[in-house]
Structures are given as C-alpha cells and as structure tokens.
Design an enzyme around this catalytic site. Structure first.
Site, PDB file in Angstrom:
ATOM      1  CG  HIS A 234     -25.847 -10.032 -13.668  1.00 48.85           C
ATOM      2  ND1 HIS A 234     -25.791  -8.782 -13.084  1.00 48.85           N
ATOM      3  CD2 HIS A 234     -25.274  -9.886 -14.900  1.00 48.85           C
ATOM      4  CE1 HIS A 234     -25.211  -7.926 -13.923  1.00 48.85           C
ATOM      5  NE2 HIS A 234     -24.884  -8.573 -15.027  1.00 48.85           N
ATOM      6  CG  ASP A 236     -21.844  -9.866 -17.991  1.00 49.34           C
ATOM      7  OD1 ASP A 236     -22.793  -9.604 -17.212  1.00 49.34           O
ATOM      8  OD2 ASP A 236     -21.032  -9.010 -18.388  1.00 49.34           O
TER       9      ASP A 236
END
Length: 352
Positions: A234, A236
C-alpha cells in the site's frame, strides 16, 4: 440479527501452536513468489534507503543548511522514504516509548481486549486487528493499537493504555517532539519545491489541524511466514509518516520494480512521504508502495505516526505554482476523506 464472529487476534493464533496458518492469511499465488525470508532479504546488497543526517538542517551556515535540504529533497524525489539520524529526539525518549508499547503488548490478551476498538461502529481508536474489507476476506498477520496523539486538545486519553503507568507521559512527550520535527521536514520540502518555507505546513493543516495518529503494529511469530504478510502492499495516505521499530526487519519498499528490504539503522527514525505530499507536489515527491514481512523467529513491533490533514477542511490538489502547460495537474481536487474513499473504492469512483 446474527452477529458476525469476531476476527481472532493474530497473537492468539500465533500462541496456539498451529503449524499451518488459516487460509484467510495466505496471500494470492501471484504474490507468493515475491515473499522471501526477511533475515536473508535484509542481508542482500543492492540499492539502499538513503540516510539523512539532520544535524545540519539547523546550522548557522546557510550553505550547510541548503546542502542538507538538497539531500532530503533528492531522497524524497528518488525514493519517497529515508532514515533520519541526528533528528533531535533523544534516544532515551525513543527507548522509553518502545518499552511502553512492548509492555502494553506483553499484557495478557484479555487485558488488551479492555481497549478493543469497534471498527463497524466507527470507533477506530484502540486495540484491534484488521477486518476483512473485500470479497476475498484476506487478512494480515498483525494486531495493533491505534490512537490520536496530537494536537493535545483532540486526544481521548480515556482510551490510552493505563499500563505501563508512564505510557501517556512518554507518548505525549514523543508526540510534541515529533510535531516539531514534522515542521522542520515540511519546511525543507517546501523550499525544495521553490515555495516559501511555511507553505506545505499550511496546506496540510498547520498546528491546529494536522493530526498525528499513532499505530503500534504488533507482528507475532508466524509459522508460515513465506505465505503471509504483516501488512499488504500500500501507500500511506498521510502527509508524512514517521516509523520506529524494535530492530527486527520486515519493512519492504517497492523501488524501481523490485522489493527492497529496509535495513535496521540504530537510533534512526524512518520517514515516508505520504500521498498528501505527493499530491500537493504534483508527483515530484513520491509516496512509495511498501509492505511488511513476518517471520518465525522474532516478534516485530513498529510505531508508525501518520501526520494527516483534516478530513474535510482542505482541498488536496497540486499547488498552482507547480502546474503549467508542460506539467499539468496529475491529481484531481479531493478532500482527504474523498482521497481515502477513492483508494478504498476505486471501482465505484470510476464513474465520477
């Protein structure tokens, strides 16, 4: 209505003596070939995350200051992550903060459950584990404790751990120091874009509205670490993320098409550029894809502080000074809340 059985704590699974992890924790086939033994991965040669010595950022000498800012800018452009050393936060305080988190997580699970969050009702602060948020029901090998630590008037101290007794004092002191460091970094990044020093700080909410959220990530020992992830790949959403860890490797960054394992640098604070700064800088500074590996030998704990703009107050979009005919805006205007929603539900958003 029947209630959904709660997701078991990963620590419970880890301590149960299972040899095979439940299928919800097994990553999809296409991901498995990239997951290696983290201790071997850490030893590999190759590109290394830049280390920035911040001692020079407050120098009397403008040339020395400019040189430090330039190094920080280069790391933000090329990597989007860096190890900060000589960052001005005493190692004694960092050690006390880590000790406090370790002491909390060493409590029996039933003690920690008194602080359980309730994500379904929107009470996200507290002790938790990831809920399955998609059809595949995919889970991550971690438990965590999440709470807002700055500004002080926005905290809810009632949900902070009471054990150890100095948890609140140490965490509050760290939050104050980290907020000062965040301003320094934002100033250097602003100047690096050719803007006034205070510009990015203002754009992400300033002292009043930039929220510091602490997530203590607890990654228990995993019997089949080559099949699981502590946290999936992912980026942030934050403006900046500051990370400490207990010197057990696990963080990997997707840099120039390959997974690089971050080496553990003593007394450093690891910093990520988040989506918010990537958007404001029109993509000049990178928010890098990263993930967390687990292992079967040592518990890994990390302390991530996400510096987040307010959800609705500010429209995030590339700053007008950074947009022109040759470099058009690479991101549409969105509030922070809309950005998060867009990331979670990309498919719903295609129509908009």
């Amino acid at each position: 209505m029947g209630t959904v059985a709660p997701t078991p704590r990963v620590e419970t699974l880890s301590c149960s003596g299972i040899e095979c992890i439940p299928k919800e924790y097994v990553r999809p086939k296409e991901e498995l070939n990239s997951i290696g033994n983290v201790f071997e991965e850490e030893k590999k040669e190759g590109p290394q995350v830049p280390t920035i010595d911040l001692r020079e950022i407050d120098s009397e000498d403008e040339l020395v200051r400019a040189n430090c800012r330039e190094k920080l800018k280069k790391a933000a452009v090329e990597w989007g992550v860096m190890n900060l050393v000589n960052h001005g936060i005493p190692s004694e305080l960092l050690n006390r903060l880590k000790k406090a988190g370790e002491t909390f997580f060493a409590l029996p699970i039933e003690e920690k459950e008194k602080y359980a969050n309730d994500q379904v009702s929107g009470m996200i602060q507290g002790y938790g584990s990831k809920l399955a948020n998609n059809a595949s029901g995919q889970l991550e090998w971690e438990d965590y404790f999440f709470h807002l630590i700055f500004p002080e008037d926005k905290r809810d101290l009632s949900i902070w751990p009471k054990t150890p007794a100095d948890y609140t004092e140490v965490t509050s002191e760290y939050a104050k120091r980290l907020r000062v460091l965040a301003s320094k970094i934002l100033e250097a990044l602003s100047v690096g874009l050719g803007l006034e020093g205070g510009r990015l700080e203002k754009e992400v909410g300033g002292m009043e509205d930039l929220l510091l959220q602490l997530k203590i990530n607890y990654y228990p020992i995993c019997p089949q670490p080559e099949l699981a992830l502590g946290v999936e790949a992912h980026t942030d959403v934050s403006s900046l993320t500051f990370l400490l860890h207990n010197m057990v490797p696990g963080l990997q960054l997707f840099h120039e098409g390959q997974w690089i394992t971050a080496k553990c640098v003593p007394d450093s604070i690891f910093m990520h550029i988040g989506d918010t700064i990537e958007i404001l800088s029109n993509g000049k500074y990178k928010s890098i894809v990263h993930r967390g590996l687990v292992n079967k030998e040592k518990v890994r704990i990390s302390w991530a502080v996400f510096c987040e703009p307010p959800k609705e107050k500010i429209i995030l979009q590339p700053l007008p000074e950074l947009v022109n005919e040759t470099e058009p805006a690479r991101f549409p205007p969105r509030t922070f809340a809309q950005h998060i929603h867009h990331k979670l539900f990309r498919k719903d958003q295609q129509a908009n």
